[in-house]
Every structure is written in structure tokens, then in C-alpha cells.
Design a protein around this motif. Structure first.
Motif, PDB file in Angstrom:
ATOM      1  N   ALA A 178      37.733  42.382 135.756  1.00 53.96           N
ATOM      2  CA  ALA A 178      36.412  43.009 135.695  1.00 53.96           C
ATOM      3  C   ALA A 178      36.048  43.282 134.244  1.00 53.96           C
ATOM      4  N   ALA A 179      34.760  43.192 133.968  1.00 52.54           N
ATOM      5  CA  ALA A 179      34.197  43.601 132.682  1.00 52.54           C
ATOM      6  C   ALA A 179      33.026  44.521 132.989  1.00 52.54           C
ATOM      7  N   VAL A 245      35.944  40.033 139.667  1.00 54.28           N
ATOM      8  CA  VAL A 245      36.618  39.025 140.489  1.00 54.28           C
ATOM      9  C   VAL A 245      37.790  39.737 141.150  1.00 54.28           C
ATOM     10  N   THR A 246      37.857  39.687 142.465  1.00 56.67           N
ATOM     11  CA  THR A 246      38.880  40.459 143.163  1.00 56.67           C
ATOM     12  C   THR A 246      39.289  39.769 144.450  1.00 56.67           C
ATOM     13  N   LYS A 262      38.376  37.306 149.028  1.00 56.34           N
ATOM     14  CA  LYS A 262      38.165  37.043 147.610  1.00 56.34           C
ATOM     15  C   LYS A 262      36.669  37.055 147.318  1.00 56.34           C
ATOM     16  N   LYS A 263      36.295  37.804 146.286  1.00 56.17           N
ATOM     17  CA  LYS A 263      34.879  37.973 145.979  1.00 56.17           C
ATOM     18  C   LYS A 263      34.619  37.847 144.484  1.00 56.17           C
ATOM     19  N   TYR A 294      34.182  27.374 138.437  1.00 57.19           N
ATOM     20  CA  TYR A 294      35.189  27.496 137.382  1.00 57.19           C
ATOM     21  C   TYR A 294      36.447  28.184 137.907  1.00 57.19           C
ATOM     22  N   ILE A 295      36.278  29.255 138.677  1.00 52.73           N
ATOM     23  CA  ILE A 295      37.434  29.973 139.211  1.00 52.73           C
ATOM     24  C   ILE A 295      38.251  29.071 140.128  1.00 52.73           C
ATOM     25  N   ALA A 296      37.565  28.263 140.926  1.00 52.10           N
ATOM     26  CA  ALA A 296      38.269  27.407 141.881  1.00 52.10           C
ATOM     27  C   ALA A 296      38.926  26.207 141.213  1.00 52.10           C
ATOM     28  N   GLU A 297      38.333  25.680 140.162  1.00 47.56           N
ATOM     29  CA  GLU A 297      38.799  24.416 139.598  1.00 47.56           C
ATOM     30  C   GLU A 297      39.555  24.560 138.282  1.00 47.56           C
TER      31      GLU A 297
END
Length: 379
Positions: A178-179, A245-246, A262-263, A294-297
Motif C-alpha cells: 500500500a501507498a 494490493v492485498t 485478492k484485490k 502488471y501484477i499478474a504478468e
């Protein structure tokens, strides 16, 4: 806008003062002493003889002020609702364009935003790789409600879009990142279960000083910032206020069988409703959906980082596993107790000879069970 609110509050205060003064004047017209009955009769006779005076308009000052106040509130509601409707229509074009470029199903097919109130709009989209669906909440100022508008201004509330994207279960390794703005960091680190349990504040020179990064492993931090997130956050006119992202719930679960989802969560500030503001807002929203891919790949945690995350999850959820086992044992004990109760009821209906034989079998069964427990303890 702040000046308008101050003027409205000043006008409201004047109305209250005038209403109080009018009420005091009306109460002041009531005589302080009650005349004797004979004087009342004489006064009544004189009053009937004299013509009754016409009521003065000043006697209705309080009613007029209250009616004016009600009319002003109605007019403000209509005006504020129309302003928010116009703003919603303006932002719907940008939001709809980005959603249609990323999802196959947007809204109900006719409109993108669904009105939830005069200042709240909702949207839903589905049909995209690496995620199940996306839903958002467009939060405008409550221009139709003077009290709520004043609360927003005093509390520093700003118009924004809150976005939630539910990722596929197999889209990526689960992690917490998190930011958030520094002024909200303490509250977020305390109130969100996922961040308070798994992540910690990490200083990073790649993000501005007004932001705080929470992460549970260095791999997640580095790879998330490598997506271009660091450049976006460092931009002076950045509209992205928060990003999460969690893979764990925001609130502590109350049961052991909770669903882990996942969110990707984002909060985007609404700029001025201009062409340039719409362009910047659209680019920020499109970047959030780029992060889904991007998170998935691209995000690949090292094996040691993945083991660390799995270990922390096991430790956090061990209590839930214990509660589940305890609940299971209680269910088994209840079944055994019910069976025993039914059996004793049947014994009560037996003859003395049948009851004696049953008691003998029950003693042997209990002795055998006791010996079995002792054997297991010795081993």
C-alpha cells in the motif's frame, strides 16, 4: 465555494436571530397581570362596542422567516442536485471511455454511472483478463445539503473516485502492499487488518515524502514501484491518492471459514472539470487497470519471500484453525451426547432383566475404551 458557505451560514444565523426576536415580541404582548372578573367584563363590553383592529403583518414575522428558510433549503437542494448531475455527466464520459477500453461489460449497457444519491454515483464492469470485476464509487460534494457540505469543507473532504478491482485467484502471488498519504498512515496501519497484521511501514526514496509505503516484503515493494508507480506518485499533480494490493481482508474475520480475495484498491482525486483535468483523470484510471495486468504478468516473488509470506499467513490464521477444530470437536461431542441420551431413554423402557444385560455390556464397553486410551498413552 467556501465563501458561499460562509455567506449561507451568516444568513441562517440572521434568520435565527430575527425569528427569536419576533417570538420575543409576540410573547411581550401578553399582559403580565390578569385583571379581576368585573374589569374583564367591562373590558369585554367596551371591546364589543369598539371595532376590532386589523392584525398587523409583524405578528407573522416568525412564520414568514420559517417559510423563507424552508424555501431556501428546497432551492439549494434543487440547485445542488443539478450541479452534481452535471458533474456526474461530465466524469461519466471519461470513466465510460476507460472502462469500455478495458472491459467487455460496462454498467447496464445504457449508462455507466448509477445514481445512489444526489452526491454518490456507482459503476460496475466485468469481462477482463486477470480480474473478476471492477466496481467504483464516485463521491461528489454534497452540494444539495448545506450541513454535509460544511462538514466536508471543515473535514478536508475532497471529491474522489474509490475503485475496487477483484483479481483472479491465480493472477499472482498473494502479498500486501500500500501507498497512502502520510497524514492517514497511522489510521490505515491501525484500522486495516491486512496491513496491521502482515505489512509494516517501509521507507523508500523512490516515493515522495508525503506518502508512506506499507509492504510485507522488499520484492513486492520494488516490483510494484518498477511498474511506473513511483513516477506517477512523484508527479506534482498526481491524482492517485492511495493504492492497495492485498490478499487478506481489511477487517479481522470473525469466523474461520472466511473467503480470502485478492484485490487492487485505488483512490483517485477528482481534478477541476476541464479538458485537461479529464485527460489526467483518464490517464490515472487507465494506469490502475494497467496494474491489473502488471501484477499478474510481471510481479514474481522470490521463493524465500513466498515462503515468508506463507509462514506469516499460517501464523495469523492458526487461531482460526484452532477455533475450527474446537467447533468440530464440540459437534462430535454433541452427537455422542444425543446418542447416549436416546440410548438411556430406550433403557428406561426395558424390563429388569434386559436392563441388567445392557448395564453389563455398557460396563464392558467402557472398560475396553479406557484400556484403549491407556495403551495409546503408553505408546
Amino acid at each position: 465555494m467556501r465563501l458561499l458557505v460562509q455567506i449561507a451560514l451568516l444568513a441562517l444565523a440572521c434568520v435565527v436571530l430575527l425569528a427569536g426576536r419576533a417570538a420575543a415580541d409576540e410573547l411581550g404582548n401578553v399582559p403580565g397581570e390578569v385583571p379581576p372578573p368585573r374589569a374583564q367584563a367591562a373590558a369585554g363590553a367596551e371591546g364589543r362596542a369598539a371595532s376590532a383592529p386589523e392584525p398587523a403583518l409583524s405578528n407573522y414575522m416568525l412564520e414568514a422567516l420559517l417559510a423563507g428558510l424552508a424555501a431556501g433549503l428546497v432551492a439549494n437542494y434543487v440547485r445542488g442536485s443539478r450541479q452534481n448531475a452535471a458533474l456526474a455527466a461530465f466524469w461519466e464520459k471519461t470513466i465510460g471511455g476507460v472502462l469500455r477500453a478495458n472491459f467487455s461489460v460496462v454498467g447496464d449497457g445504457r449508462q455507466v454511472l448509477e445514481r445512489d444519491s444526489a452526491s454518490d454515483m456507482l459503476f460496475y464492469a466485468s469481462g477482463r483478463r486477470h480480474c473478476r470485476f471492477a466496481q467504483g464509487h464516485l463521491m461528489l460534494s454534497a452540494r444539495q445539503d448545506p450541513v454535509a457540505l460544511l462538514t466536508d469543507l471543515v473535514g478536508g473532504g475532497r471529491e474522489k473516485l474509490e475503485l475496487e478491482v477483484v483479481l483472479d485467484d491465480d493472477a499472482s502471488s498473494g502479498f500486501v502492499f500500500a501507498a497512502v498519504p502520510r497524514k492517514r498512515a497511522r489510521a490505515v496501519g491501525r484500522d486495516r487488518y491486512d496491513i496491521a497484521t502482515f505489512a509494516s511501514a517501509a521507507s523508500n526514496s523512490r516515493v515522495p515524502e508525503n506518502l508512506v509505503v506499507f509492504s510485507e516484503c522488499a520484492d513486492a515493494t520494488t516490483q510494484m514501484l518498477d511498474s511506473g508507480l513511483d513516477e506517477l506518485l512523484a508527479d506534482e499533480g498526481c491524482l492517485l491518492e492511495e493504492i492497495h494490493v492485498t490478499d487478506s481482508p481489511a477487517e479481522k474475520p470473525e469466523t474461520h471459514d472466511f473467503e480470502r480475495v485478492k484485490k487492487l484498491l485505488a483512490t483517485i482525486r477528482l481534478p477541476a472539470p476541464t479538458d485537461d483535468g479529464a485527460r489526467r483523470f483518464g490517464e490515472t484510471l487507465a494506469f490502475v487497470f494497467y496494474l491489473v495486468d502488471y501484477i499478474a504478468e510481471a510481479v514474481r516473488l522470490r521463493p524465500e519471500s513466498a515462503r515468508k509470506i506463507a509462514k506469516s499467513r499460517d501464523a495469523a490464521f492458526r487461531e482460526f484453525a484452532r477455533l475450527a477444530e474446537q467447533k468440530k470437536q464440540e459437534a462430535v461431542a454433541k452427537i455422542a451426547a444425543d446418542k447416549r441420551r436416546t440410548e438411556l431413554d430406550e433403557v428406561g423402557k426395558m424390563s429388569p432383566e434386559q436392563r441388567r444385560r445392557w448395564e453389563e455390556r455398557d460396563r464392558k464397553r467402557a472398560l475396553k475404551k479406557s484400556l484403549g486410551k491407556r495403551t495409546r498413552v503408553v505408546k
